[in-house]
Design an enzyme around this catalytic site. Structure first.
Site, PDB file in Angstrom:
ATOM      1  N   THR A  37       0.822  -1.206   0.000  1.00  0.00           N
ATOM      2  CA  THR A  37       0.000   0.000   0.000  1.00  0.00           C
ATOM      3  C   THR A  37       0.857   1.258   0.000  1.00  0.00           C
ATOM      4  O   THR A  37       0.461   2.288  -0.531  1.00  0.00           O
ATOM      5  CB  THR A  37      -0.936  -0.028   1.223  1.00  0.00           C
ATOM      6  OG1 THR A  37      -1.723  -1.199   1.119  1.00  0.00           O
ATOM      7  CG2 THR A  37      -1.844   1.168   1.282  1.00  0.00           C
ATOM      8  N   TYR A  50      -8.241   0.891  -3.824  1.00  0.00           N
ATOM      9  CA  TYR A  50      -6.959   1.278  -4.398  1.00  0.00           C
ATOM     10  C   TYR A  50      -6.238   0.025  -4.869  1.00  0.00           C
ATOM     11  O   TYR A  50      -6.646  -1.089  -4.553  1.00  0.00           O
ATOM     12  CB  TYR A  50      -6.106   2.032  -3.367  1.00  0.00           C
ATOM     13  CG  TYR A  50      -5.630   1.157  -2.242  1.00  0.00           C
ATOM     14  CD1 TYR A  50      -6.453   0.897  -1.148  1.00  0.00           C
ATOM     15  CD2 TYR A  50      -4.386   0.551  -2.290  1.00  0.00           C
ATOM     16  CE1 TYR A  50      -6.041   0.072  -0.126  1.00  0.00           C
ATOM     17  CE2 TYR A  50      -3.966  -0.282  -1.261  1.00  0.00           C
ATOM     18  CZ  TYR A  50      -4.796  -0.518  -0.186  1.00  0.00           C
ATOM     19  OH  TYR A  50      -4.375  -1.344   0.814  1.00  0.00           O
ATOM     20  N   THR A 116       1.579  -4.514   4.286  1.00  0.00           N
ATOM     21  CA  THR A 116       1.504  -4.894   5.707  1.00  0.00           C
ATOM     22  C   THR A 116       0.878  -6.277   5.925  1.00  0.00           C
ATOM     23  O   THR A 116       1.071  -6.873   6.977  1.00  0.00           O
ATOM     24  CB  THR A 116       0.707  -3.847   6.507  1.00  0.00           C
ATOM     25  OG1 THR A 116      -0.572  -3.696   5.901  1.00  0.00           O
ATOM     26  CG2 THR A 116       1.430  -2.523   6.548  1.00  0.00           C
ATOM     27  N   ASP A 117       0.122  -6.760   4.923  1.00  0.00           N
ATOM     28  CA  ASP A 117      -0.610  -8.028   5.129  1.00  0.00           C
ATOM     29  C   ASP A 117       0.304  -9.173   5.552  1.00  0.00           C
ATOM     30  O   ASP A 117      -0.027  -9.959   6.434  1.00  0.00           O
ATOM     31  CB  ASP A 117      -1.331  -8.448   3.834  1.00  0.00           C
ATOM     32  CG  ASP A 117      -2.558  -7.594   3.538  1.00  0.00           C
ATOM     33  OD1 ASP A 117      -2.901  -6.739   4.385  1.00  0.00           O
ATOM     34  OD2 ASP A 117      -3.159  -7.783   2.469  1.00  0.00           O
ATOM     35  N   LYS A 189       0.252  -8.117  12.735  1.00  0.00           N
ATOM     36  CA  LYS A 189      -0.729  -7.135  12.262  1.00  0.00           C
ATOM     37  C   LYS A 189      -2.041  -7.387  13.006  1.00  0.00           C
ATOM     38  O   LYS A 189      -2.541  -8.513  13.014  1.00  0.00           O
ATOM     39  CB  LYS A 189      -0.920  -7.277  10.741  1.00  0.00           C
ATOM     40  CG  LYS A 189      -1.869  -6.244  10.152  1.00  0.00           C
ATOM     41  CD  LYS A 189      -1.906  -6.288   8.623  1.00  0.00           C
ATOM     42  CE  LYS A 189      -2.882  -5.229   8.109  1.00  0.00           C
ATOM     43  NZ  LYS A 189      -2.907  -5.110   6.653  1.00  0.00           N
ATOM     44  N   GLU A 310      -3.345 -29.571  26.712  1.00  0.00           N
ATOM     45  CA  GLU A 310      -4.477 -30.505  26.589  1.00  0.00           C
ATOM     46  C   GLU A 310      -4.189 -31.606  25.577  1.00  0.00           C
ATOM     47  O   GLU A 310      -4.867 -32.620  25.538  1.00  0.00           O
ATOM     48  CB  GLU A 310      -5.741 -29.735  26.183  1.00  0.00           C
ATOM     49  CG  GLU A 310      -6.447 -29.095  27.365  1.00  0.00           C
ATOM     50  CD  GLU A 310      -7.817 -28.574  26.979  1.00  0.00           C
ATOM     51  OE1 GLU A 310      -8.752 -29.379  26.887  1.00  0.00           O
ATOM     52  OE2 GLU A 310      -7.935 -27.354  26.743  1.00  0.00           O
TER      53      GLU A 310
HETATM   54  N1  GLU Z   1      -2.932  -5.819   0.705  1.00  0.00           N
HETATM   55  C1  GLU Z   1      -2.048  -4.748   0.961  1.00  0.00           C
HETATM   56  C2  GLU Z   1      -0.632  -5.268   1.151  1.00  0.00           C
HETATM   57  O1  GLU Z   1      -0.313  -5.970   2.059  1.00  0.00           O
HETATM   58  C3  GLU Z   1      -2.614  -3.979   2.066  1.00  0.00           C
HETATM   59  C4  GLU Z   1      -1.820  -3.784   3.222  1.00  0.00           C
HETATM   60  C5  GLU Z   1      -0.836  -2.686   3.203  1.00  0.00           C
HETATM   61  O2  GLU Z   1       0.135  -2.634   2.493  1.00  0.00           O
HETATM   62  O3  GLU Z   1      -1.070  -1.859   4.050  1.00  0.00           O
HETATM   63  O4  GLU Z   1       0.165  -4.990   0.321  1.00  0.00           O
END
Ligand code: GLU
Length: 353
Positions: A37, A50, A116-117, A189, A310
């Site tokens: 992103t 986006y 971030t994913d 995350k 468990e």
């Molecule tokens: N799907 C995107 C990615 O991981 C969204 C997350 C981001 O970059 O903030 O590239």
């Protein structure tokens, strides 16, 4: 020449040399861009929709005022994907490139821009296979580069500041997002859209970075980088490990299918303390009897998965993930499976990394 002109010339010369010396002293940081992103673009500044990975590395660098005052920055595009499309091939390309760059005196630190994913997985992978104590930092953003209040430029500035700082040496790979510095072993995350998404719920963050000024609170306590036993030198692929999500009355078929499809390891994102129903446990036992390694992790966001909680791991031959969530357990298991290990050795690896 009159005396006052002579003095002026000497003064100008001294200032210029000082500025040049100052410039030379700046650390050399390479930014490896992979997309996400932070490189995303939308139709308008307030659009929710986006596309990730649209903007090139030089455009990202140019969008950060002052970045050239803290480091000599160069950029290289490794990939340009949303991190949902991050691949093992790109991980290996990154690891090879970073090890090559950091082995030279010409590079003092690396910053990787990334979605971030799956950022925690890439950062954790690199934390285990980078063979240098020079700083390696991943960063990204939650808002695309075209958004109102896009936070990517400040995250990139802070990431470069961390990578350029001597205090960051020896702390392994770090995730820098939203003024915080995290160890990928501890971070995850936690929010799908908020700029405050990475947290280290069990251990806390490594440090903080505000407009380039940073403070470290602790060292990462797990084995990483130069002390790690894992190496991907000459490696082109990793063993297949599947993650299977636990739920009430889960069907064991997915475990059988994963075995049939050729997985060498399976991570169960179990319920609670890495639990699963009896039918799934039996399917795991069958897989283990065929030589597949099964790790019990959890779908719960915080807490440990305890050995012989468990589930009797001694009886079933399963491995407890300890503190690692399912996605990072998969990364560690892929690396562990590159060599032959006993179940006891793999358990030890999960305690140490
Ligand atoms: N799907 C995107 C990615 O991981 C969204 C997350 C981001 O970059 O903030 O590239």
């Amino acid at each position: 020449m009159q005396l006052r002109y002579r003095v002026l010339v000497i003064l100008l010369f001294s200032i210029t040399s000082l500025v040049c010396a100052q410039q030379k002293k700046l650390p050399n940081i390479v930014i490896l861009a992979t997309g996400g992103t932070i490189a995303g673009a939308a139709e308008s500044g307030t659009s929710a929709g986006y596309t990730s990975g649209q903007v090139g590395v030089q455009t990202m660098i140019d969008a950060v005022p002052g970045i050239k005052d803290i480091a000599n920055v160069t950029g290289e595009q490794i990939a340009n994907v949303g991190s949902q499309d991050m691949s093992i091939k790109i991980w290996l390309d990154l690891a090879h490139k970073i090890n090559e760059l950091l082995a030279t005196d010409a590079v003092d630190g690396i910053v990787i821009t990334h979605g971030t994913d799956t950022q925690e997985e890439t950062a954790y992978f690199l934390n285990l296979v980078v063979k240098s104590d020079k700083p390696v930092v991943t960063t990204g953003s939650m808002r695309p580069s075209t958004a109102v209040s896009a936070e990517g430029p400040l995250n990139l500035y802070n990431a470069v500041a961390v990578a350029a700082n001597k205090k960051a040496k020896g702390r392994g790979v770090m995730i820098v997002m939203n003024d915080q510095i995290h160890s990928p072993q501890a971070a995850t995350k936690t929010n799908t859209t908020s700029v405050q998404t990475f947290l280290s719920p069990m251990q806390g963050m490594l440090g903080a970075v505000l407009y380039g000024q940073l403070e470290f609170y602790r060292m990462p306590h797990n084995i990483h980088t130069t002390k790690s036993e894992f190496s991907v030198k000459g490696v082109k692929e990793l063993p297949r490990v599947d993650v299977i999500f636990g739920a009430a009355d889960m069907n064991p078929d997915l475990i059988d299918l994963s075995v049939k499809a050729g997985a060498k390891g399976i991570v169960i994102a179990g319920v609670g303390n890495g639990n699963m129903n009896a039918a799934s446990l039996e399917a795991c036992k069958k897989a283990i009897d065929k030589g597949i390694v099964v790790v019990r992790s959890t779908r719960v966001p915080t807490g440990y998965v305890l050995r012989n909680g468990e589930v009797n791991d001694d009886k079933y031959g399963t491995i407890a993930s300890d503190e690692l969530n399912a996605q990072k357990s998969r990364v560690l298991l892929m690396l562990a499976l590159m060599k032959k290990h006993t179940a006891a050795e793999i358990q030890e690896i999960f305690y140490n990394y």
